[in-house]
Design an enzyme around this catalytic site. Sequence first.
Site, PDB file in Angstrom:
ATOM      1  CB  ALA A  65      -0.889  -0.004   1.243  1.00 43.91           C
ATOM      2  N   GLY A 108       0.784  -4.950   1.073  1.00 43.04           N
ATOM      3  CA  GLY A 108      -0.342  -5.109   0.148  1.00 43.04           C
ATOM      4  C   GLY A 108       0.045  -5.826  -1.139  1.00 43.04           C
ATOM      5  CD  GLU A 111      -2.291  -7.259   3.077  1.00 39.99           C
ATOM      6  OE1 GLU A 111      -1.797  -6.169   2.743  1.00 39.99           O
ATOM      7  OE2 GLU A 111      -3.064  -7.378   4.042  1.00 39.99           O
ATOM      8  CD  GLU A 131       1.529  -4.931   6.008  1.00 44.69           C
ATOM      9  OE1 GLU A 131       2.294  -5.810   6.477  1.00 44.69           O
ATOM     10  OE2 GLU A 131       0.877  -5.093   4.963  1.00 44.69           O
TER      11      GLU A 131
HETATM   12  N1  COA Z   1       4.503   3.303  -0.514  1.00 46.02           N
HETATM   13  C1  COA Z   1       4.861   4.450  -1.125  1.00 46.02           C
HETATM   14  N2  COA Z   1       6.046   4.617  -1.700  1.00 46.02           N
HETATM   15  C2  COA Z   1       6.917   3.599  -1.659  1.00 46.02           C
HETATM   16  C3  COA Z   1       6.610   2.367  -1.053  1.00 46.02           C
HETATM   17  C4  COA Z   1       5.331   2.239  -0.458  1.00 46.02           C
HETATM   18  N3  COA Z   1       4.926   1.102   0.118  1.00 46.02           N
HETATM   19  N4  COA Z   1       7.673   1.546  -1.168  1.00 46.02           N
HETATM   20  C5  COA Z   1       8.603   2.245  -1.839  1.00 46.02           C
HETATM   21  N5  COA Z   1       8.155   3.484  -2.131  1.00 46.02           N
HETATM   22  C6  COA Z   1       8.844   4.565  -2.844  1.00 46.02           C
HETATM   23  C7  COA Z   1       9.843   5.294  -1.960  1.00 46.02           C
HETATM   24  O1  COA Z   1       9.215   6.302  -1.218  1.00 46.02           O
HETATM   25  C8  COA Z   1      10.782   5.852  -3.004  1.00 46.02           C
HETATM   26  O2  COA Z   1      10.211   6.975  -3.581  1.00 46.02           O
HETATM   27  P1  COA Z   1      11.121   8.327  -3.839  1.00 46.02           P
HETATM   28  O3  COA Z   1      12.189   7.877  -4.793  1.00 46.02           O
HETATM   29  O4  COA Z   1      10.163   9.306  -4.417  1.00 46.02           O
HETATM   30  O5  COA Z   1      11.671   8.699  -2.497  1.00 46.02           O
HETATM   31  C9  COA Z   1      10.792   4.764  -4.074  1.00 46.02           C
HETATM   32  O6  COA Z   1       9.593   4.000  -3.888  1.00 46.02           O
HETATM   33  C10 COA Z   1      11.968   3.808  -3.993  1.00 46.02           C
HETATM   34  O7  COA Z   1      12.003   3.319  -2.659  1.00 46.02           O
HETATM   35  P2  COA Z   1      13.409   2.959  -1.950  1.00 46.02           P
HETATM   36  O8  COA Z   1      13.109   2.666  -0.531  1.00 46.02           O
HETATM   37  O9  COA Z   1      14.397   4.040  -2.234  1.00 46.02           O
HETATM   38  O10 COA Z   1      13.793   1.656  -2.782  1.00 46.02           O
HETATM   39  P3  COA Z   1      14.682   0.418  -2.317  1.00 46.02           P
HETATM   40  O11 COA Z   1      14.819  -0.432  -3.534  1.00 46.02           O
HETATM   41  O12 COA Z   1      15.922   0.874  -1.622  1.00 46.02           O
HETATM   42  O13 COA Z   1      13.780  -0.357  -1.227  1.00 46.02           O
HETATM   43  C11 COA Z   1      11.745  -1.384  -0.405  1.00 46.02           C
HETATM   44  C12 COA Z   1      12.602  -0.960  -1.632  1.00 46.02           C
HETATM   45  C13 COA Z   1      10.478  -1.980  -0.967  1.00 46.02           C
HETATM   46  C14 COA Z   1      12.512  -2.409   0.427  1.00 46.02           C
HETATM   47  C15 COA Z   1      11.472  -0.141   0.472  1.00 46.02           C
HETATM   48  O14 COA Z   1      11.042   0.925  -0.364  1.00 46.02           O
HETATM   49  C16 COA Z   1      10.403  -0.386   1.492  1.00 46.02           C
HETATM   50  O15 COA Z   1      10.701  -0.923   2.543  1.00 46.02           O
HETATM   51  N6  COA Z   1       9.128   0.001   1.198  1.00 46.02           N
HETATM   52  C17 COA Z   1       8.048  -0.094   2.143  1.00 46.02           C
HETATM   53  C18 COA Z   1       7.515  -1.534   2.238  1.00 46.02           C
HETATM   54  C19 COA Z   1       6.366  -1.587   3.233  1.00 46.02           C
HETATM   55  O16 COA Z   1       6.517  -1.248   4.396  1.00 46.02           O
HETATM   56  N7  COA Z   1       5.188  -2.012   2.750  1.00 46.02           N
HETATM   57  C20 COA Z   1       4.003  -2.056   3.548  1.00 46.02           C
HETATM   58  C21 COA Z   1       3.174  -0.835   3.310  1.00 46.02           C
HETATM   59  S1  COA Z   1       1.749  -0.706   4.388  1.00 46.02           S
END
Ligand code: COA
Length: 267
Positions: A65, A108, A111, A131
Site C-alpha cells: 500500500a 499489500g 496480499e 506493516e
Molecule cells: N509506498 C509508497 N512509496 C513507496 C513504497 C510504499 N509502500 N515503497 C517504496 N516506495 C517509494 C519510496 O518512497 C521511493 O520513492 P522516492 O524515490 O520518491 O523517495 C521509491 O519507492 C523507492 O524506494 P526505496 O526505498 O528508495 O527503494 P529500495 O529499492 O531501496 O527499497 C523497499 C525498496 C520496498 C525495500 C522499500 O522501499 C520499502 O521498505 N518500502 C516499504 C515496504 C512496506 O513497508 N510495505 C508495507 C506498506 S503498508
Amino acid sequence: MDTLLLQQRPAPGVLLLILNRPDKRNALNQALVRALDEALATAAADEDVACVVLTGDQRAFSAGADIHDQHAHGADVALSGERLAAWQRIADFEKPYIAAVNGYCLGGGNELAMMTDFIIAGENAIFGQPEINLGIFPGDGGTQRLPRLIGAKNAARMILTGERVSAERAWRMGLVSEVVANDDTVTHAVRLAAGIAGKSRQAARLAKATIRDGLDLTLADGLKLEHDNLRPLFGTDAQKDNMARFAAGERSHSGGEPARHRTSASA
Ligand code: COA
C-alpha cells in the site's frame, strides 16, 4: 490504456497485466488499485480472456500500500469504502488468475499476490508483511489469507516480526507454487496460463470457485459444494468430447472444448 497498468496478450486466451509504477516499487496507491479493478472487470466480461497473469518488474512485484497516502490520510484512505470494495472485487475475480513475482512482494503486494490462484516466484522474490514496522498490521487481507495459506504459526511469525522471506522459504511454507529463474517468471506463468486457457473454461471457473468458496466452509459443506458444482459439468461438450476421446484410446486430448466449439482464443 492506463499507463499505471500495462496490458499485453502474450498467448491465446491470456491477459498479462503489468503493475507499472516502477519508481515507487509499484506501491498500490488508489489510482493503481482502481486501474487493476477496472482491468479485471473488463477481463471478466471479455470472451477472449480465459486466464490472467499479474506481474510487476524485476525490482518489485509491489512494495505494498502507498505509505505516503496512508501517512497523509490514515484510516480514511486505508479503510475507505471505495478501496475495500475494489479489493473485494479484485479478490473475487472469477477467472483463473496467476501472480508472477520478482523482487519485493511486501505488505499489500503480498496480499494482492495471495488473492490470485497461485504464485510463481523468481529466485529474487522477497516476501513479507512489514506493516508492524509502521505501527500497524496488514489490512488488505493479510491477517486472514496468510494463516489460511501457510498456517497460523508461520503467518504470525511473518506478521509479528515483519521479517522478509526468500522465495525458497516462501515455497517451503506453501505461499509460492514454484520458484524459477528470474528471467523465466513471467514466461513460465504465461505458459501455465495458456495451458489453463486451453481447457474447459466452465470446468476451470467452477474448480476455482469450489476451491475458493470451500475454504470458508466445514468439510461436510465443502464436499456438498464440490458435488453441486461438479454436477453441471457432466453433459457439457468438453466433458463428453474429452471422455469419449479417452475411451476411444486417444491420449492427446487437452481437456479443452471440442474443436467445433473452440473460439480463436481457446483453440
Ligand atoms: N509506498 C509508497 N512509496 C513507496 C513504497 C510504499 N509502500 N515503497 C517504496 N516506495 C517509494 C519510496 O518512497 C521511493 O520513492 P522516492 O524515490 O520518491 O523517495 C521509491 O519507492 C523507492 O524506494 P526505496 O526505498 O528508495 O527503494 P529500495 O529499492 O531501496 O527499497 C523497499 C525498496 C520496498 C525495500 C522499500 O522501499 C520499502 O521498505 N518500502 C516499504 C515496504 C512496506 O513497508 N510495505 C508495507 C506498506 S503498508
